[in-house]
Design a protein around this motif. Structure first.
Motif, PDB file in Angstrom:
ATOM      1  N   CYS A 148     -40.413  95.976  15.400  1.00  0.00           N
ATOM      2  CA  CYS A 148     -40.805  95.065  16.484  1.00  0.00           C
ATOM      3  C   CYS A 148     -40.207  95.608  17.784  1.00  0.00           C
ATOM      4  O   CYS A 148     -39.539  96.640  17.789  1.00  0.00           O
ATOM      5  CB  CYS A 148     -40.313  93.654  16.193  1.00  0.00           C
ATOM      6  SG  CYS A 148     -38.530  93.469  16.401  1.00  0.00           S
ATOM      7  N   CYS A 196     -37.151  92.468  23.774  1.00  0.00           N
ATOM      8  CA  CYS A 196     -37.352  91.074  23.392  1.00  0.00           C
ATOM      9  C   CYS A 196     -36.013  90.351  23.546  1.00  0.00           C
ATOM     10  O   CYS A 196     -34.997  90.808  23.008  1.00  0.00           O
ATOM     11  CB  CYS A 196     -37.844  90.970  21.955  1.00  0.00           C
ATOM     12  SG  CYS A 196     -37.929  89.253  21.405  1.00  0.00           S
ATOM     13  N   GLY A 239     -33.934  89.706  20.479  1.00  0.00           N
ATOM     14  CA  GLY A 239     -33.498  90.832  19.656  1.00  0.00           C
ATOM     15  C   GLY A 239     -31.986  90.950  19.546  1.00  0.00           C
ATOM     16  O   GLY A 239     -31.272  90.824  20.544  1.00  0.00           O
ATOM     17  N   CYS A 298     -34.774  90.402  14.861  1.00  0.00           N
ATOM     18  CA  CYS A 298     -34.154  89.146  14.436  1.00  0.00           C
ATOM     19  C   CYS A 298     -34.904  88.622  13.215  1.00  0.00           C
ATOM     20  O   CYS A 298     -35.870  89.243  12.755  1.00  0.00           O
ATOM     21  CB  CYS A 298     -34.157  88.115  15.576  1.00  0.00           C
ATOM     22  SG  CYS A 298     -35.759  87.359  15.875  1.00  0.00           S
ATOM     23  N   CYS A 330     -41.480  89.358  13.467  1.00  0.00           N
ATOM     24  CA  CYS A 330     -42.815  89.417  14.088  1.00  0.00           C
ATOM     25  C   CYS A 330     -43.665  90.596  13.603  1.00  0.00           C
ATOM     26  O   CYS A 330     -44.866  90.464  13.433  1.00  0.00           O
ATOM     27  CB  CYS A 330     -42.699  89.568  15.599  1.00  0.00           C
ATOM     28  SG  CYS A 330     -41.864  88.223  16.412  1.00  0.00           S
TER      29      CYS A 330
END
Ligand code: SF4
Length: 448
Positions: free
Chosen positions: A324, A330, A333, A362, A366
């Protein structure tokens, strides 16, 4: 909160999403070929308005990163001037070579376009969930079996019918039956209306789990045809050269870890134009297709793409890692997935598992909701290692990021040693107990 900063939405041009590296815009192509000129212009706009990072998602959407409140307006204006169409509303995907594929049973590009028009003309009345999607598969070589969708349709070669299933990928979706191609739009609209009526969080799989498949199949009983479920197919691979109906070919090119710099994409697009390409399409699996070239040009383009850092070979080890965006891109993250991914790719195990490693910033996971042989999940700056599970599962061991490449390399060596025949890494790991896996990861040879 400002409407365009909401999280959990699929941001179209008017709804960018706030991330760790600025605003992000997600564009879902309509499946038609974008001219080289149009795609190059999109890359140029991404470079000048954003931070230059362009992603192609697992569903073939294009994400432009690093925009600001001001530059996103300039980007929108630039896109408005580019001759390329993007989906508004729920994504309606067709197979990436729709209309060009000599093996397809039905050109579903036209059905997908009709469905988009039907959705636009007769809004679904209430807020349809931002993640609801439709996949319409013409039965060609680059099929959509791996793409999950709320409503999925697959053309059957022996008839002008599409098999309908809901809530998953080809393996996990619940089959409903078949409809004639001319009823496909009506069938999808009826199901989308019921999903929309459930509110923004409603998904087809939840409706099936709560009320059974009849809650959706009963909507289309008047147009359902009793046909057997279509057979399973071998996995589709976008990479490589694909024959087209007109005698020319398309070449599939992968973006390493799903992203590339706009400059590299501009160079690739200029090379495609020089090769006489009709244009480009995006494809599920974080890839691009350059279409309308000769086989000779495809070879030359593959060389150029490889030099630019793109993936052109099926055995490229970077394909074994799915990552991801992670930190700092992000905000959620916990580890820098994109910084770690190249070193892990060097250590990954070649084999039938794809991907072998899921690198998740995390526990949300995703990039890959399903189980992988090894999932590395960021937890407060450290790397939790989950074996044969997903980012939401409890890690077996937690390591510092710098220890990860060595641990993965030892694990890969161990799997190679213990592998029997064509066993996958997941199969090898599944027959080891916790202590044996710990010894693999930490460097001690397991006792068989
Ligand atoms: S898995 Fe976590 S870190 Fe990665 S993109 Fe999703 S929310 Fe961000």
């Amino acid at each position: 909160m400002n409407a365009h900063l909401r999280r959990g939405i699929c941001p179209a041009l008017s709804q960018p999403i706030a991330t760790g590296d600025g605003l992000l815009v997600r564009l879902t192509p309509t499946g038609t070929t974008m001219s080289c000129e149009a795609f190059a212009a999109l890359c140029t706009a991404a470079r000048s308005c954003g931070n230059g990072v362009i992603e192609i998602t697992s569903r073939g959407s294009i994400q432009i990163r690093g925009l600001t409140e001001v530059s996103v307006k300039h980007f929108a204006a630039a896109v408005a001037g580019i001759d390329v169409a993007f989906c508004e509303g729920p994504p309606v995907l067709s197979d990436p070579l729709a209309g060009l594929d000599p093996q397809e049973a039905v050109n579903v590009g036209a059905i997908a376009a009709d469905l988009r028009r039907a959705i636009a003309a007769a809004p679904l009345g209430v807020d349809i969930g931002p993640k609801v999607s439709v996949a319409i598969d013409g039965g060609g070589m680059l099929h959509l079996d791996a793409v999950a969708a709320d409503v999925r349709m697959r053309a059957q070669a022996s008839s002008a019918h599409l098999h309908v299933a809901v809530g998953g990928d080809a393996e996990t979706a619940t089959p409903i039956g078949a409809v004639a191609a001319e009823h496909a739009v009506e069938a999808a609209m009826r199901m989308l209306r019921v999903i929309a009526a459930g509110g923004p969080a409603a998904r087809a799989r939840d409706i099936v789990a709560m009320n059974g498949a009849a809650a959706l199949s009963s909507l289309i009983t008047d147009i359902l045809v009793d046909l057997p479920r279509p057979p399973r197919r071998a996995a589709a691979d976008t990479l490589g050269v694909h024959a087209l109906r007109d005698g020319r070919v398309a070449i599939g090119i992968g973006l390493a870890f799903g992203h590339a710099h706009a400059t590299a994409l501009e160079k690739l697009t200029h090379a495609a134009a020089d090769s006489g390409a009709t244009g480009l399409r995006t494809a599920p699996g974080r890839a691009l297709l350059v279409v309308g070239i000769t086989e000779h040009s495809a070879e030359r383009l593959a060389d150029i793409a490889q030099r630019l850092g793109f993936i052109v070979r099926a055995d490229d080890p970077r394909r074994q890692i799915v990552a991801c965006a992670g930190a700092p891109i992000c905000a959620a993250g916990e580890i820098s997935t994109r910084a770690l991914a190249p070193s892990l790719a060097k250590a990954a195990i070649a084999g039938p598992d794809a991907p072998m490693v899921h690198l998740s910033g995390c526990a949300k996971g995703c990039a890959c909701p399903r189980s992988t042989p090894l999932t590395v999940v960021g937890i407060e700056g450290r790397c939790g290692v989950v074996v044969n599970g997903s980012a939401r599962d409890k890690p077996l061991v937690t390591l510092m990021p710098e220890a990860l490449p060595g641990a993965l390399s030892r694990c890969a060596d161990g799997v190679r040693r213990l592998r029997a025949g064509d066993e996958s890494a997941a199969e090898v790991l599944s027959r080891l107990d916790r202590a044996q896996i710990m010894r693999l990861i930490l460097g001690e040879a397991p006792r068989a």
